[in-house]
Enzyme design. Sequence first.
Site, short mmCIF file in Angstrom:
data_model
loop_
_atom_site.label_atom_id
_atom_site.label_comp_id
_atom_site.label_asym_id
_atom_site.label_seq_id
_atom_site.Cartn_x
_atom_site.Cartn_y
_atom_site.Cartn_z
CG HIS A 178 -1.91 -1.11 1.53
ND1 HIS A 178 -1.71 -2.08 2.41
CD2 HIS A 178 -2.87 -1.41 0.43
CE1 HIS A 178 -2.66 -3.09 2.17
NE2 HIS A 178 -3.42 -2.53 1.21
CD GLN B 80 -14.05 -4.48 -1.45
OE1 GLN B 80 -14.17 -3.11 -1.72
NE2 GLN B 80 -13.05 -5.02 -1.63
N GLY C 253 -2.95 -1.19 -7.32
CA GLY C 253 -1.93 -2.30 -7.04
C GLY C 253 -1.95 -3.44 -8.21
NE ARG D 205 -7.25 -12.68 0.92
CZ ARG D 205 -7.81 -13.02 -0.09
NH1 ARG D 205 -7.30 -13.85 -0.84
NH2 ARG D 205 -8.90 -12.30 -0.38
O1 PAF Z 1 -7.92 -3.49 -3.22
C1 PAF Z 1 -8.69 -2.99 -2.18
O2 PAF Z 1 -8.22 -2.90 -0.94
C2 PAF Z 1 -10.13 -2.67 -2.35
O3 PAF Z 1 -10.79 -3.84 -3.14
C3 PAF Z 1 -10.62 -1.45 -3.01
C4 PAF Z 1 -9.64 -0.94 -4.18
C5 PAF Z 1 -9.71 -0.31 -1.82
C6 PAF Z 1 -11.87 -1.38 -2.81
O4 PAF Z 1 -12.61 -1.29 -1.46
#
Ligand code: PAF
Length: 283
Positions: A37, A61, A148, A188
């Site tokens: 990140h 999601q 990413g 993970r």
């Molecule tokens: O890759 C992620 O961490 C998530 O899927 C994102 C792009 C922040 C959307 O919630």
Amino acid sequence: MYIFKTVQDLQHYIRTQKKQTKKIGLVPTMGALHLGHLSLIQRAFQDCDLVVCSIFVNPTQFGDAEDLEKYPRPIESDIEKLEKIGCSALFLPDVTEVYPKDLISPTFDLSGLDKTMEGAHRPGHFAGVVEVVHRLLDIAQPDCLYMGQKDYQQFAIIKHMLGLMNSSIQLVRVPIVREEDGLAMSSRNVRLSPEGRIKAQLISQMLFEAKKHAIHMSLEEVKQQALAFINQHQLEVDYFTIIDGDSLEIIDSFDKATIVTACTTVRVDGVRLLDNIILRESI
Ligand code: PAF
């Protein structure tokens, strides 16, 4: 670093900065930040005056309420990492800020990009990703968006969405950051046992070999070599596939696409580990 919890406060900041013609980059995340990140933020500073990182664990999601609940939220250490790296602002909204009652999210025709690979294992996942990224872009109105390569399918789907929107936002694909042993960084990875951690190294080893083979072998041969590797090491593979990196369609020859990517997900200790490598890219 500024921390904004409301859409209104973030937008006020962004408007003020835009008046001063500052270029703004957005790095959307769900927190539990690692070096992968942080590399997005560093990359964003190469092009932008200001970088806004969002941390929002997006419920739409997740297929499973339990996974959502269990998702790590080490917010204090995330803030520390962002401050240390010099991030300009953190957007840390709650669910009602991102999804107010009267919000109508647009739907996009994802042309089946959301149905293969990860999509086959996580129905509805990418619709949720598209919904939240669209909403975050609408809120932050950045000039550039950084995502990413690690989540290759996610990147391709967001690229497709921006195309459908005719958006002028520049989407930047940031390379995978790997541990010293080659394992792609992921939140993970901490769930792996010491033995699992050793086995997990084989994933990147397989992809690096595929890349080496791609220099002189046909695509079919590269695939055969990878399948032999999988069998030899008894990897529990959900999929290993070589695709057109834009359409995500399986291809059988390198000249069928301008970007050819090998994508895989391997289960180690029951943890699904995603990885990929770009085998060839014509500029
Ligand atoms: O890759 C992620 O961490 C998530 O899927 C994102 C792009 C922040 C959307 O919630």
